[in-house]
Design an enzyme around this catalytic site. Structure first.
Site, short mmCIF file in Angstrom:
data_model
loop_
_atom_site.label_atom_id
_atom_site.label_comp_id
_atom_site.label_asym_id
_atom_site.label_seq_id
_atom_site.Cartn_x
_atom_site.Cartn_y
_atom_site.Cartn_z
N GLY A 220 25.70 64.34 23.54
CA GLY A 220 26.69 64.05 22.53
C GLY A 220 27.64 65.23 22.36
O GLY A 220 27.65 66.16 23.17
N ILE A 221 28.40 65.19 21.28
CA ILE A 221 29.34 66.28 21.00
C ILE A 221 28.81 67.11 19.84
O ILE A 221 28.08 66.62 18.98
CB ILE A 221 30.74 65.72 20.68
CG1 ILE A 221 31.78 66.82 20.70
CG2 ILE A 221 30.74 64.97 19.35
CD1 ILE A 221 33.21 66.32 20.68
N ILE A 224 24.82 71.62 19.09
CA ILE A 224 23.52 71.54 19.76
C ILE A 224 23.65 71.03 21.18
O ILE A 224 23.15 71.66 22.12
CB ILE A 224 22.54 70.69 18.94
CG1 ILE A 224 22.24 71.37 17.59
CG2 ILE A 224 21.23 70.49 19.70
CD1 ILE A 224 21.48 70.51 16.61
N GLU A 245 28.03 58.34 27.11
CA GLU A 245 29.05 57.63 26.35
C GLU A 245 30.34 58.44 26.32
O GLU A 245 31.40 57.97 26.69
CB GLU A 245 28.50 57.42 24.94
CG GLU A 245 29.46 56.95 23.90
CD GLU A 245 28.78 56.90 22.55
OE1 GLU A 245 27.79 56.14 22.42
OE2 GLU A 245 29.19 57.63 21.63
N ILE A 319 22.55 63.78 10.75
CA ILE A 319 22.87 64.44 9.49
C ILE A 319 21.58 64.80 8.74
O ILE A 319 21.40 65.91 8.28
CB ILE A 319 23.78 63.55 8.64
CG1 ILE A 319 25.12 63.36 9.35
CG2 ILE A 319 23.98 64.13 7.24
CD1 ILE A 319 26.01 62.29 8.75
#
Length: 448
Positions: A220-221, A224, A245, A319
């Site tokens: 992902g972005i 981390i 993705e 989150i």
């Protein structure tokens, strides 16, 4: 389809100015700005100039990568003129939402191309037309075919800076286009590489040893995933592949370090992605490059496709989460701040993969401006919180204090594992909460 000899003349017939394109938007229209880097620039400015004269227009988009808010928003006063909706909020859309101007569209990303209907105007940026009459859609095939199918009128804003993204369903022929605007060639929007924090690095250090040679990565972005990509590039892990993705700069780092061979058992030799966003270095890497392969999100995020790739590794953030293992990656209480994206798609697909693993990462705490600190592993999630990944689909949770395996675990085993990776300052309190909730027993063990 036009005869080849007709293409130059037909192109001239469809060529209009950005101002003329904006004038085509009528009261009550549902307009799509597409996804990723496809959102128009010049035509949006011209729509903004007309905003106060419009009534009942809706502009929809998904995961837009843009350097500035829409001019159509900045220059309109109310939802009676123009209202907005998105399937994944970025920073300026969050502000629009707080202003009561932007609504969220809940999705499963792999299904998104099937959702779109009744699009009056599709207005997107594209790469310039080639000699055969084809416009490349740029690095965001994602759901664009669904939008093209649903659109009554298609208006293209040509941007010479849009990278040519090779792949599947990445072209649109002039014969299927209603109007063409030759834009001002605005630079591609940039997502700077955010330096990872020491906490990000600690989390990455727990993940790297669990990634085997020959794995395929979905990153992902954020801090981390960037830390994981950087540390993998410096590690001894080899023979990696990409299927993701969102294509981000970390994949360029890994490719330049010689880590990505593409030697996976499906789509061999290709880094598969649905859309891209990053620095100019990433866009230059994508441009006319056979190694990176853009494809619709209905394929990229398809759980069966992901599951068919051996040693699939999915790494995403969240989150907060609760002691049941329910993960929130999109809201702060009642406020929508991002979207479901493909986290659930990849969590399910990676676990089903032969040798695959899904990691959802989170800092153990958050410090607020007033100095107080709260645990991001909570007894239960706050009122209004949306569950992005249900507890049944969560494989590993990772904080800077360790890794918790949740698959196949009972509720008290989950609570024990999660408390064990919570910040030490909050563990005793979490134990008391778990006891009240009936998911902690006197025989439960925890290493403090």
């Amino acid at each position: 389809m036009y005869k080849l000899s007709q293409i130059p003349e037909e192109y001239k017939k469809k060529l209009i100015t950005a101002e003329q394109a904006a004038a085509l938007v009528k009261d009550g229209d549902r307009v799509s700005y597409g996804l990723g880097c496809a959102a128009p620039y010049d035509i949006d400015i011209e729509i903004g100039k007309r905003a106060k004269d419009l009534h009942g227009v809706e502009i929809v988009a998904t995961t837009v990568v843009k350097d500035e808010p829409y001019a159509a928003y900045l220059n309109s006063d109310s939802n009676e003129q123009i209202r907005f909706a998105t399937a994944h909020m970025n920073g300026f859309e969050r502000k629009m939402s707080k202003d009561g101007r932007c609504w969220f569209i809940p999705i499963l990303f792999n299904e998104l191309p099937k959702y779109w209907e009744n699009i009056d105007k599709l207005i997107i940026q594209v790469h310039p037309m080639d000699q055969w009459g084809n416009f490349n859609l740029g690095p965001q095939a994602s759901d664009l075919r669904g939008l093209i199918r649903a659109a009554k009128t298609i208006i293209l804003e040509v941007n010479q800076n849009m990278p040519k993204a090779l792949g599947y369903e990445t072209e649109l022929n002039l014969c299927d286009v209603d109007y063409v605007v030759e834009g001002s060639n605005h630079p591609m929007p940039q997502i700077p590489n955010r330096a990872g924090t020491p906490v990000d690095d600690k989390i990455a250090d727990y993940i790297i040893p669990m990634i085997e040679d020959g794995s395929t990565l979905q990153l992902g972005i954020g801090g981390i995933p960037s830390a994981v990509g950087r540390k993998l590039a410096e590690s001894d892990v080899k023979d990696l592949s990409g299927h993701t993705e969102m294509l981000v700069d970390s994949y360029v780092d890994l490719y330049e370090a010689g880590k990505i061979t593409g030697n996976k058992n499906r789509d061999k030799g290709k880094i598969i992605y649905a859309f891209a966003g990053g620095t100019q270095r990433l866009y230059d890497f994508i441009n006319d490059n056979q190694i990176v392969f853009n494809a619709p999100v209905s394929y990229v995020n398809n759980v069966g496709v992901v599951a068919s790739i051996d040693k699939f590794i999915s790494i995403n953030g969240c989150i907060d989460l609760d002691l049941y293992g329910q993960v929130n990656a999109e809201t702060a209480g009642y406020q929508q701040i991002s979207g479901t994206g493909g986290q659930l798609d990849f969590a399910q697909g990676a676990f089903a993969s032969n040798g695959g693993k899904s990691f959802i990462c989170v800092h153990s705490t958050r410090k607020f401006k007033d100095g107080h600190v709260e645990s991001l592993i909570k007894p239960t999630l706050p009122a209004g919180t949306v569950i992005t990944t249900p507890r049944s689909a969560v494989h590993y949770i990772v904080t800077e204090y360790g890794t918790a395996l949740l698959k196949g675990k009972s509720t008290w085993e989950r609570a024990e594992a999660l408390i064990n990776i919570a910040h030490p300052d909050f563990r005793e309190e979490l134990i008391k909460d778990a006891e009240k909730m009936g998911i902690w027993t006197k025989t439960s063990k925890i290493s403090m």
